[in-house]
Scaffold this motif. Structure first.
Motif, PDB file in Angstrom:
ATOM      1  N   ILE A 248       0.888  -1.154   0.000  1.00  0.00           N
ATOM      2  CA  ILE A 248       0.000   0.000   0.000  1.00  0.00           C
ATOM      3  C   ILE A 248       0.927   1.204   0.000  1.00  0.00           C
ATOM      4  N   MET A 285      10.220  -1.448   2.665  1.00  0.00           N
ATOM      5  CA  MET A 285      10.590  -2.281   3.797  1.00  0.00           C
ATOM      6  C   MET A 285      12.073  -2.197   4.155  1.00  0.00           C
ATOM      7  N   ARG A 287      15.412  -1.287   5.867  1.00  0.00           N
ATOM      8  CA  ARG A 287      15.825  -0.808   7.201  1.00  0.00           C
ATOM      9  C   ARG A 287      14.597  -0.450   8.057  1.00  0.00           C
ATOM     10  N   SER A 288      14.538   0.816   8.527  1.00  0.00           N
ATOM     11  CA  SER A 288      13.421   1.204   9.403  1.00  0.00           C
ATOM     12  C   SER A 288      12.193   1.684   8.637  1.00  0.00           C
TER      13      SER A 288
ATOM     14  N   SER B  17      -5.284  -1.235   6.997  1.00  0.00           N
ATOM     15  CA  SER B  17      -3.839  -1.400   6.773  1.00  0.00           C
ATOM     16  C   SER B  17      -3.317  -0.366   5.781  1.00  0.00           C
ATOM     17  N   GLY B  18      -2.273   0.359   6.185  1.00  0.00           N
ATOM     18  CA  GLY B  18      -1.684   1.384   5.326  1.00  0.00           C
ATOM     19  C   GLY B  18      -2.356   2.738   5.484  1.00  0.00           C
ATOM     20  N   PHE B  19      -3.460   2.775   6.217  1.00  0.00           N
ATOM     21  CA  PHE B  19      -4.214   4.021   6.400  1.00  0.00           C
ATOM     22  C   PHE B  19      -4.566   4.186   7.881  1.00  0.00           C
ATOM     23  N   HIS B  21      -3.390   6.425   9.879  1.00  0.00           N
ATOM     24  CA  HIS B  21      -3.108   7.762  10.396  1.00  0.00           C
ATOM     25  C   HIS B  21      -4.289   8.403  11.125  1.00  0.00           C
ATOM     26  N   ALA B  42       7.711   5.917   9.041  1.00  0.00           N
ATOM     27  CA  ALA B  42       7.367   6.012   7.613  1.00  0.00           C
ATOM     28  C   ALA B  42       6.234   5.086   7.206  1.00  0.00           C
ATOM     29  N   LEU B  43       6.064   3.965   7.894  1.00  0.00           N
ATOM     30  CA  LEU B  43       4.995   3.039   7.513  1.00  0.00           C
ATOM     31  C   LEU B  43       3.698   3.272   8.264  1.00  0.00           C
ATOM     32  N   VAL B  88      -8.578  -5.459   1.486  1.00  0.00           N
ATOM     33  CA  VAL B  88      -7.258  -5.184   2.063  1.00  0.00           C
ATOM     34  C   VAL B  88      -7.165  -6.076   3.300  1.00  0.00           C
ATOM     35  N   GLN B 207       0.004  -2.134   9.236  1.00  0.00           N
ATOM     36  CA  GLN B 207       0.104  -3.083   8.120  1.00  0.00           C
ATOM     37  C   GLN B 207       0.382  -4.526   8.531  1.00  0.00           C
ATOM     38  N   ILE B 210      -1.479  -7.205   6.265  1.00  0.00           N
ATOM     39  CA  ILE B 210      -0.991  -7.451   4.899  1.00  0.00           C
ATOM     40  C   ILE B 210       0.462  -7.904   4.923  1.00  0.00           C
ATOM     41  N   LYS B 213       4.182  -5.882   8.031  1.00  0.00           N
ATOM     42  CA  LYS B 213       5.190  -4.939   7.537  1.00  0.00           C
ATOM     43  C   LYS B 213       5.639  -3.940   8.594  1.00  0.00           C
ATOM     44  N   ILE B 216       8.169  -5.458  10.925  1.00  0.00           N
ATOM     45  CA  ILE B 216       9.488  -5.663  10.325  1.00  0.00           C
ATOM     46  C   ILE B 216      10.331  -4.397  10.456  1.00  0.00           C
ATOM     47  N   VAL B 217       9.787  -3.263  10.036  1.00  0.00           N
ATOM     48  CA  VAL B 217      10.602  -2.048  10.028  1.00  0.00           C
ATOM     49  C   VAL B 217      10.777  -1.458  11.430  1.00  0.00           C
ATOM     50  N   TYR B 220      13.363  -3.487  13.331  1.00  0.00           N
ATOM     51  CA  TYR B 220      14.703  -3.175  12.801  1.00  0.00           C
ATOM     52  C   TYR B 220      15.247  -1.907  13.443  1.00  0.00           C
ATOM     53  N   GLY B 221      14.401  -0.905  13.591  1.00  0.00           N
ATOM     54  CA  GLY B 221      14.848   0.370  14.133  1.00  0.00           C
ATOM     55  C   GLY B 221      15.066   0.352  15.638  1.00  0.00           C
TER      56      GLY B 221
END
Lengths: 331, 351
Positions: A248, A285, A287-288, B17-19, B21, B42-43, B88, B207, B210, B213, B216-217, B220-221
């Motif tokens: 998305i 996807m 890194r961060s 998902s993805g929305f 906000h 960012a995601l 979705v 997300q 789906i 996601k 995952i990010v 990582y951070g």
């Protein structure tokens, strides 16, 4: 721009064997950027510094194409093969393929009672050899071939093999040619292995650490006879992706692309693609996480030797890329 | 905002998902008083941090409950103004005909998913589930006015008010996994009165539906020493096997399987005992289908555990749970966090 599209579509480059197309693109872009390098997977990565304090913007177009790979050669010289990427057996009968070394072949089929039985295992490549030894002089196990699909100019529209995604590569090259000043640090990546799992974008985005990522790739249309429901049509402008099966798109980036299109009177259409994925998913996807979006080129007959695009749409995509890079990107 | 009110507000708000906000302001309001830092990545992950009291290096715990919900998206506005749509996340088309929805266009627009009257069905048609391509949404507008309000890519959510059933049961859409988000808030309320050593990251992940996601990010951070996913498990109901479901109001459920580090599971069991919270055990032989599956393989690996809140009718508009289970899960999380110290983290090795 048609000559550029012809040159790029006719270059050889199934996933994992992108060297010929990479050399073609390298030659084209070297005068347009500050630095070019190739990473371990074979991604061609070009850097062009910005004139101001803009963002690190990664643009990605995949240079690999779908194809076939030889798995066996029989006593009579016929080749059996497997697919590289999403190859549809029904689209192969009677088509021709070309190997990196120049050898060519015709795809034939064993007799099948019903079309649904037509699987890749029933198909073979005839390279015109009358024996295993003769065939082996031309090709070996593991050799890859791409579709033979010459470039044809139909006027408003053009057709060729590998328009997926050489048209994205052509748009990126053309945008680099037309771009005047951009505040942004541009990382233009011609990615590998998109057709086998969005893999080149994954490593290149990890390395590039962009603030924003935009992929340029083809999308389906819903304007052919009795096609599946889809709003995108040929000739109605650059498609700004909302969603596909792989991601998305970042809502802010998508809205920004729409605003740029509106501000510069660039024809655009919103795209929801129910199947298929793009490099933007891998960029997102990295890194961060990276805000990522896609500018898509409406295309017909994707994954056949005759992929078609509309030149007006191609122009709209180039303009949208250029105008996006020339202005601020505040998400 | 009080926890139960937050669950009602989140359940009734839209965040496919993805929305996600639209939900962030509600989280900022609810979590703000309890944490030291909040940000959106960012995601669309909402990442709150409660800093441990001691001097660094402090162990770090990541709690993750996903904020997104399944939903639908407009793919086409047809020549008569009916909306065609795709899903979705894992929306089950069997539940859709006759459902009320909200179309999030230029303005929110109520709609209904229409269906053929039974009188007009062809022989045998009634026995078959409808296919996606046969489904449509009617917002009452013709093509031209519909085009003015609705665009391709607009989101569609279930229109379903939050309902309190008897016996403390709560029903609504998107309980999966907003109840986990609320459990994290309850955890913070408990921690206010407890001693703990770790830095706590509370992530309302984006997300998940789906492909995990956001987990995952964000993992990582954050590079946590330990991670927990708080998600939903299947509640008991007629027609589903008791082997794979859990009763409501009997407490949360702890996962066991390859996705769960045995020592994290052990500490969760101890925390449950210390908190006086009864827990069940959920066997997860492969992918847990939760954020923990992705968190576990972030960078060079994260020891993970899973706390599930039993939920009936998952992925429908009437997801039903016991609020007492959400409260118990929150308390359990707090006791877990309080038990994470340097020696525990250093002991998360296999030697």
């Amino acid at each position: 721009m048609k000559e550029l599209i012809r040159e790029l579509t006719q270059a050889f480059g199934p996933s994992g064997s992108e060297a010929p197309v990479r050399e073609t693109i390298d030659t084209l872009i070297r005068p347009l950027v500050k630095e070019v390098r190739t990473d371990a997977l074979g991604n061609l990565i070009a850097f062009r510094p910005g004139t101001g304090s803009g963002k690190r913007v990664m643009l990605a177009a995949h240079m690999d194409e779908i194809g076939v790979i030889v798995t066996a050669i029989d006593d009579k010289g016929f080749l059996r093969f497997s697919n590289i990427g999403g190859v549809n057996a029904l689209a192969l009968i009677g088509t021709r393929v070309v190997f990196a070394g120049g050898a060519a072949g015709v795809i034939g089929s064993e007799p099948v009672d019903e079309l649904k039985d037509l699987k890749l295992e029933k198909l073979f490549i005839d390279v015109g050899a009358s024996s295993r030894a003769a065939a082996e002089k031309q090709v070996g196990i593991g050799d890859m071939a791409a579709f033979h699909g010459p470039f044809q100019d139909l006027g408003d529209r053009v057709v060729a093999k590998a328009m997926d995604d050489r048209i994205g590569c052509a748009i990126l090259v053309q945008a680099l040619r037309e771009l005047q000043d951009s505040p942004h640090h541009l990382i233009a990546v011609f990615t590998v292995q998109e057709e086998v799992g969005l893999r080149g974008a994954r490593t290149s985005a990890y390395g590039a650490e962009p603030d924003v990522g935009i992929a340029l790739d083809v999308t389906r249309v819903g304007d052919t006879p009795k096609s599946r429901t889809m709003e995108v049509s040929m000739g109605k402008g650059a498609a700004i992706k909302v969603k596909d099966a792989s991601l998305i798109c970042h809502v802010g980036l998508r809205r920004h692309l729409v605003e740029v299109a509106k501000a510069h009177q660039i024809p655009y259409q919103l795209e929801v693609l129910e199947r298929g994925g793009t490099d933007a998913s891998s960029i997102q996807m990295a890194r961060s996480g990276v805000p990522a979006g896609v500018i898509s080129i409406p295309s017909r007959y994707i994954h056949t030797p005759s992929e078609m695009v509309d030149m007006a749409d191609v122009r709209s995509c180039v303009q949208l890329v250029v105008k996006t890079l020339e202005g601020p990107i505040d998400l | 905002m009080e926890a139960r009110q937050l669950l009602k507000a989140l359940s009734e708000a839209a965040g496919v998902s993805g929305f996600e906000h639209g939900l962030h302001p509600k989280l900022q309001e609810a979590f703000g008083p309890w944490v030291d830092d909040m940000r959106i990545d960012a995601l669309g992950n909402f990442i709150a941090k409660k800093t441990g009291p001691g001097s660094p290096p402090r162990p770090s715990v990541m709690l993750a409950a996903h904020l997104d919900e399944i939903g639908m998206m407009v793919t086409k506005i047809d020549e008569r103004g009916f909306l065609r749509f795709t899903r979705v996340g894992g929306v089950d088309q069997r539940i859709l005909p006759g459902l009320e929805v909200m179309v999030h266009g230029r303005q929110a627009l109520p709609g209904i998913i229409g269906t053929k009257p039974p009188h007009l069905l062809a022989p045998g048609e009634a026995a078959k589930a409808m296919k996606w391509e046969d489904l449509f949404i009617d917002v009452g507008l013709g093509a031209d006015p519909a085009q003015e309000v609705v665009a391709v890519g607009d989101l569609v959510t279930f229109a379903r008010p939050y309902t309190e059933l008897a016996n403390g049961l709560q029903s609504g859409k998107a309980m999966d996994d907003r109840c986990g988000v609320v459990a994290m808030l309850i955890c913070l309320e408990w921690l206010k009165r407890m001693h703990f050593a770790a830095d706590v990251y509370l992530v309302a992940t984006a997300q998940e539906e789906i492909g995990g996601k956001g987990a995952i990010v964000s993992t990582y951070g954050l590079v946590p020493d330990v991670g927990l996913a708080i998600d939903v498990g299947h509640g008991d109901s007629p027609g589903v096997s008791e082997d794979h479901t859990f009763p409501l109001d009997k407490g949360p459920v702890l996962g066991v399987g390859p996705n769960i580090h045995p020592k994290v599971h052990g500490l969760l069991q101890k925390a449950a005992k210390d908190a006086g919270v009864s827990v069940g055990t959920e066997v997860l032989p492969g992918s847990s289908g939760t954020d923990a599956w992705l968190m576990q393989v972030s960078r060079d690996g994260v020891p993970t555990g899973i706390v599930s809140i039993p939920l009936r009718y998952m992925h429908t508009s009437v997801e039903t749970l016991s609020f007492a289970d959400v409260e118990r899960a929150g308390k359990l999380l707090a006791f877990f966090v309080a038990a994470v110290d340097g020696p525990f983290v250093e002991g998360l090795t296999w030697s």
